[in-house]
Design a protein around this motif. Sequence first.
Motif, PDB file in Angstrom:
ATOM      1  N   THR A  80       0.750  -1.259   0.000  1.00 27.16           N
ATOM      2  CA  THR A  80      -0.069   0.183   0.084  1.00 27.16           C
ATOM      3  C   THR A  80       0.963   1.204   0.087  1.00 27.16           C
ATOM      4  OG1 THR A  80      -1.888  -1.025   1.327  1.00 27.16           O
ATOM      5  CG2 THR A  80      -1.805   1.270   1.270  1.00 27.16           C
ATOM      6  N   VAL A  81       0.553   2.276  -0.813  1.00 27.00           N
ATOM      7  CA  VAL A  81       1.098   3.586  -0.833  1.00 27.00           C
ATOM      8  C   VAL A  81       0.165   4.369  -0.402  1.00 27.00           C
ATOM      9  CG1 VAL A  81       2.993   2.856  -2.581  1.00 27.00           C
ATOM     10  CG2 VAL A  81       0.585   3.766  -3.362  1.00 27.00           C
ATOM     11  N   ILE A  82       0.592   5.691   0.251  1.00 24.52           N
ATOM     12  CA  ILE A  82      -0.232   6.578   0.633  1.00 24.52           C
ATOM     13  C   ILE A  82       0.173   8.095  -0.173  1.00 24.52           C
ATOM     14  CG2 ILE A  82      -1.060   8.414   2.365  1.00 24.52           C
ATOM     15  CD1 ILE A  82      -1.881   5.496   2.608  1.00 24.52           C
ATOM     16  N   LYS A  83      -0.826   8.579  -0.869  1.00 30.09           N
ATOM     17  CA  LYS A  83      -0.379  10.053  -1.563  1.00 30.09           C
ATOM     18  C   LYS A  83      -1.117  10.884  -0.633  1.00 30.09           C
ATOM     19  CE  LYS A  83      -1.464  12.414  -5.879  1.00 30.09           C
ATOM     20  NZ  LYS A  83       0.277  12.711  -5.873  1.00 30.09           N
ATOM     21  N   GLU A  84      -0.303  11.711  -0.243  1.00 34.13           N
ATOM     22  CA  GLU A  84      -0.691  12.647   0.962  1.00 34.13           C
ATOM     23  C   GLU A  84      -1.265  13.643   0.334  1.00 34.13           C
ATOM     24  OE1 GLU A  84      -0.399  12.286   3.935  1.00 34.13           O
ATOM     25  OE2 GLU A  84       0.986  10.740   4.040  1.00 34.13           O
ATOM     26  N   ASP A  85      -1.225  14.155  -0.925  1.00 34.08           N
ATOM     27  CA  ASP A  85      -1.788  15.369  -1.446  1.00 34.08           C
ATOM     28  C   ASP A  85      -2.600  14.753  -2.478  1.00 34.08           C
ATOM     29  OD1 ASP A  85      -2.781  17.901  -1.743  1.00 34.08           O
ATOM     30  OD2 ASP A  85      -0.946  18.444  -2.933  1.00 34.08           O
ATOM     31  N   ARG A 115      -8.274  18.053  -1.203  1.00 34.14           N
ATOM     32  CA  ARG A 115      -7.137  17.506  -1.297  1.00 34.14           C
ATOM     33  C   ARG A 115      -6.790  16.878   0.050  1.00 34.14           C
ATOM     34  NH1 ARG A 115      -3.497  19.134  -5.238  1.00 34.14           N
ATOM     35  NH2 ARG A 115      -4.097  20.849  -6.558  1.00 34.14           N
ATOM     36  N   SER A 116      -6.763  15.542   0.057  1.00 34.14           N
ATOM     37  CA  SER A 116      -6.452  14.756   1.190  1.00 34.14           C
ATOM     38  C   SER A 116      -5.676  13.549   0.975  1.00 34.14           C
ATOM     39  CB  SER A 116      -8.007  14.313   1.514  1.00 34.14           C
ATOM     40  OG  SER A 116      -8.675  13.478   0.616  1.00 34.14           O
ATOM     41  N   PRO A 117      -5.092  12.706   2.059  1.00 34.01           N
ATOM     42  CA  PRO A 117      -4.573  11.633   1.887  1.00 34.01           C
ATOM     43  C   PRO A 117      -5.264  10.412   1.154  1.00 34.01           C
ATOM     44  CG  PRO A 117      -4.275  12.405   4.107  1.00 34.01           C
ATOM     45  CD  PRO A 117      -5.183  13.269   3.600  1.00 34.01           C
ATOM     46  N   GLN A 118      -4.699   9.553   0.517  1.00 34.62           N
ATOM     47  CA  GLN A 118      -5.532   8.442  -0.150  1.00 34.62           C
ATOM     48  C   GLN A 118      -4.328   7.354  -0.524  1.00 34.62           C
ATOM     49  OE1 GLN A 118      -8.830   8.852  -1.134  1.00 34.62           O
ATOM     50  NE2 GLN A 118      -8.737   6.629  -1.869  1.00 34.62           N
ATOM     51  N   ALA A 119      -5.179   6.328   0.037  1.00 34.10           N
ATOM     52  CA  ALA A 119      -4.342   5.006   0.031  1.00 34.10           C
ATOM     53  C   ALA A 119      -4.710   4.212  -1.279  1.00 34.10           C
ATOM     54  CB  ALA A 119      -4.794   4.043   1.180  1.00 34.10           C
ATOM     55  N   PHE A 120      -3.597   3.779  -2.054  1.00 28.70           N
ATOM     56  CA  PHE A 120      -3.618   3.041  -3.004  1.00 28.70           C
ATOM     57  C   PHE A 120      -2.764   1.739  -3.037  1.00 28.70           C
ATOM     58  CE2 PHE A 120      -4.005   7.373  -4.422  1.00 28.70           C
ATOM     59  CZ  PHE A 120      -5.222   7.190  -5.068  1.00 28.70           C
ATOM     60  N   THR A 121      -3.449   0.643  -3.586  1.00 31.74           N
ATOM     61  CA  THR A 121      -2.912  -0.507  -3.749  1.00 31.74           C
ATOM     62  C   THR A 121      -1.970  -1.083  -4.896  1.00 31.74           C
ATOM     63  OG1 THR A 121      -4.427  -1.464  -2.095  1.00 31.74           O
ATOM     64  CG2 THR A 121      -3.028  -3.319  -3.196  1.00 31.74           C
ATOM     65  N   VAL A 122      -0.675  -1.476  -4.676  1.00 32.73           N
ATOM     66  CA  VAL A 122       0.069  -1.548  -5.709  1.00 32.73           C
ATOM     67  C   VAL A 122       0.254  -3.028  -5.497  1.00 32.73           C
ATOM     68  CG1 VAL A 122       2.268  -1.457  -7.096  1.00 32.73           C
ATOM     69  CG2 VAL A 122       1.272   0.566  -5.681  1.00 32.73           C
ATOM     70  N   SER A 123      -0.036  -3.735  -6.918  1.00 29.00           N
ATOM     71  CA  SER A 123       0.038  -5.355  -7.005  1.00 29.00           C
ATOM     72  C   SER A 123       1.023  -5.608  -8.262  1.00 29.00           C
ATOM     73  CB  SER A 123      -1.442  -5.776  -7.116  1.00 29.00           C
ATOM     74  OG  SER A 123      -2.182  -5.481  -6.025  1.00 29.00           O
ATOM     75  N   ILE A 135      -2.512  -0.631 -10.074  1.00 27.57           N
ATOM     76  CA  ILE A 135      -2.825   0.611  -8.998  1.00 27.57           C
ATOM     77  C   ILE A 135      -4.218   0.504  -8.727  1.00 27.57           C
ATOM     78  CG2 ILE A 135      -2.444   2.866  -8.187  1.00 27.57           C
ATOM     79  CD1 ILE A 135       0.016   2.979  -9.798  1.00 27.57           C
ATOM     80  N   SER A 136      -4.677   0.135  -7.830  1.00 27.66           N
ATOM     81  CA  SER A 136      -6.201  -0.107  -7.371  1.00 27.66           C
ATOM     82  C   SER A 136      -6.543   0.902  -5.959  1.00 27.66           C
ATOM     83  CB  SER A 136      -6.587  -1.510  -7.285  1.00 27.66           C
ATOM     84  OG  SER A 136      -5.752  -2.074  -6.102  1.00 27.66           O
ATOM     85  N   ASN A 137      -7.674   1.094  -5.939  1.00 29.96           N
ATOM     86  CA  ASN A 137      -8.098   1.956  -5.043  1.00 29.96           C
ATOM     87  C   ASN A 137      -8.790   1.157  -3.595  1.00 29.96           C
ATOM     88  OD1 ASN A 137     -10.777   1.115  -5.895  1.00 29.96           O
ATOM     89  ND2 ASN A 137     -11.294   3.074  -6.400  1.00 29.96           N
ATOM     90  N   GLU A 138      -9.467   1.789  -2.757  1.00 34.78           N
ATOM     91  CA  GLU A 138      -9.885   1.165  -1.374  1.00 34.78           C
ATOM     92  C   GLU A 138     -11.116   0.136  -1.970  1.00 34.78           C
ATOM     93  OE1 GLU A 138     -12.563   4.837  -0.150  1.00 34.78           O
ATOM     94  OE2 GLU A 138     -11.156   3.902   1.159  1.00 34.78           O
ATOM     95  N   ASP A 139     -11.661   0.253  -2.941  1.00 35.66           N
ATOM     96  CA  ASP A 139     -12.692  -0.509  -3.381  1.00 35.66           C
ATOM     97  C   ASP A 139     -12.237  -1.806  -4.318  1.00 35.66           C
ATOM     98  OD1 ASP A 139     -14.746   1.085  -1.992  1.00 35.66           O
ATOM     99  OD2 ASP A 139     -14.673   2.433  -3.901  1.00 35.66           O
ATOM    100  N   ALA A 140     -10.765  -1.757  -4.572  1.00 37.26           N
ATOM    101  CA  ALA A 140     -10.226  -2.827  -5.487  1.00 37.26           C
ATOM    102  C   ALA A 140     -10.538  -2.568  -6.640  1.00 37.26           C
ATOM    103  CB  ALA A 140     -10.585  -4.009  -4.788  1.00 37.26           C
ATOM    104  N   THR A 141     -10.901  -1.373  -7.266  1.00 36.26           N
ATOM    105  CA  THR A 141     -10.930  -0.893  -8.898  1.00 36.26           C
ATOM    106  C   THR A 141      -9.723  -0.644  -9.155  1.00 36.26           C
ATOM    107  OG1 THR A 141     -13.134  -0.212  -8.413  1.00 36.26           O
ATOM    108  CG2 THR A 141     -12.123   0.482 -10.297  1.00 36.26           C
ATOM    109  N   VAL A 142      -9.356  -1.166 -10.211  1.00 37.19           N
ATOM    110  CA  VAL A 142      -8.019  -1.070 -11.010  1.00 37.19           C
ATOM    111  C   VAL A 142      -8.140   0.249 -11.624  1.00 37.19           C
ATOM    112  CG1 VAL A 142      -6.362  -1.612 -12.738  1.00 37.19           C
ATOM    113  CG2 VAL A 142      -7.500  -3.443 -11.151  1.00 37.19           C
ATOM    114  N   LEU A 143      -7.236   1.282 -11.289  1.00 35.11           N
ATOM    115  CA  LEU A 143      -7.131   2.653 -11.819  1.00 35.11           C
ATOM    116  C   LEU A 143      -6.328   2.740 -12.705  1.00 35.11           C
ATOM    117  CD1 LEU A 143      -7.398   4.582  -8.532  1.00 35.11           C
ATOM    118  CD2 LEU A 143      -9.145   3.967  -9.934  1.00 35.11           C
ATOM    119  N   ALA A 144      -5.183   2.156 -12.976  1.00 34.65           N
ATOM    120  CA  ALA A 144      -3.998   1.891 -13.783  1.00 34.65           C
ATOM    121  C   ALA A 144      -3.333   0.812 -13.679  1.00 34.65           C
ATOM    122  CB  ALA A 144      -3.261   3.209 -13.414  1.00 34.65           C
TER     123      ALA A 144
END
Length: 234
Positions: A80-85, A115-123, A135-144
């Motif tokens: 998991t990676v956190i994008k702060e901004d 603008r807020s911190p957001q967690a993404f999952t890298v698989s 790269i997927s979001n908290e709903d396990a939807t693949v964004l890229a």
Amino acid sequence: MHPGPPLLLAASTGDLVVGVATVAAAVVAIVASAGGLAAWYRRTLGRRRHGYARLARLGTAAQLSFFEAILGEPPAIQHTVIKEDFHELITSQDARFDHEHAVVDEYGPRQQELRSPQAFTVSIFVDRDFYVQTISNEDATVLAFSVTTRSRKFAPTFSWPPPTGLRHKRRLRRGLRFEPLFRVKLGHSRFSDSAIARATTSPARASGSPTAPTTTPTRSSCPSATPGATSLSC
């Protein structure tokens, strides 16, 4: 009394039942053999072709579980990676919407930049011929996602938008040529040769001067190829 015919009928019926059972068993054996042969072909001679077909089914907005089903196994690496901004536009339908900081748009709904911190999952999925990173979001939807070939012999071709089957054939019959925005063959194409690179680096014409300064290349969100084109990001 005539005992002969009933016995003959019973014998014929029994033979028919045995014959149907034999045929059914033969069909099951053939189907099982065909399935085993197909599996063997996908593992050996048709491995690369099968890999091309699997990669062609991947796309953004799909669930991570869909990638796992297509690629055949769960990711080998995941963190998991956190994008702060993290930049996000929300509307009044969102519970976080603040009317005092909303932007009024006459052509659409009122929006607010958040603008807020957001967690993404890298698989990372590992295959014999390629890597797939998502790269997927908290709903396990693949964004890229990106595809990287591991061998010169494994060279899938990606184009966007992909031609649709029946519509593409009808366009060809009418003499219209389908031209995708880009076409990349991993391990062979170079980013400098792609349509995206030409569009972002070609000199722009400006009134009053023969040429305007060359624009700075920008990264396309979907898709782009790395230099050397051994990897494709989408």
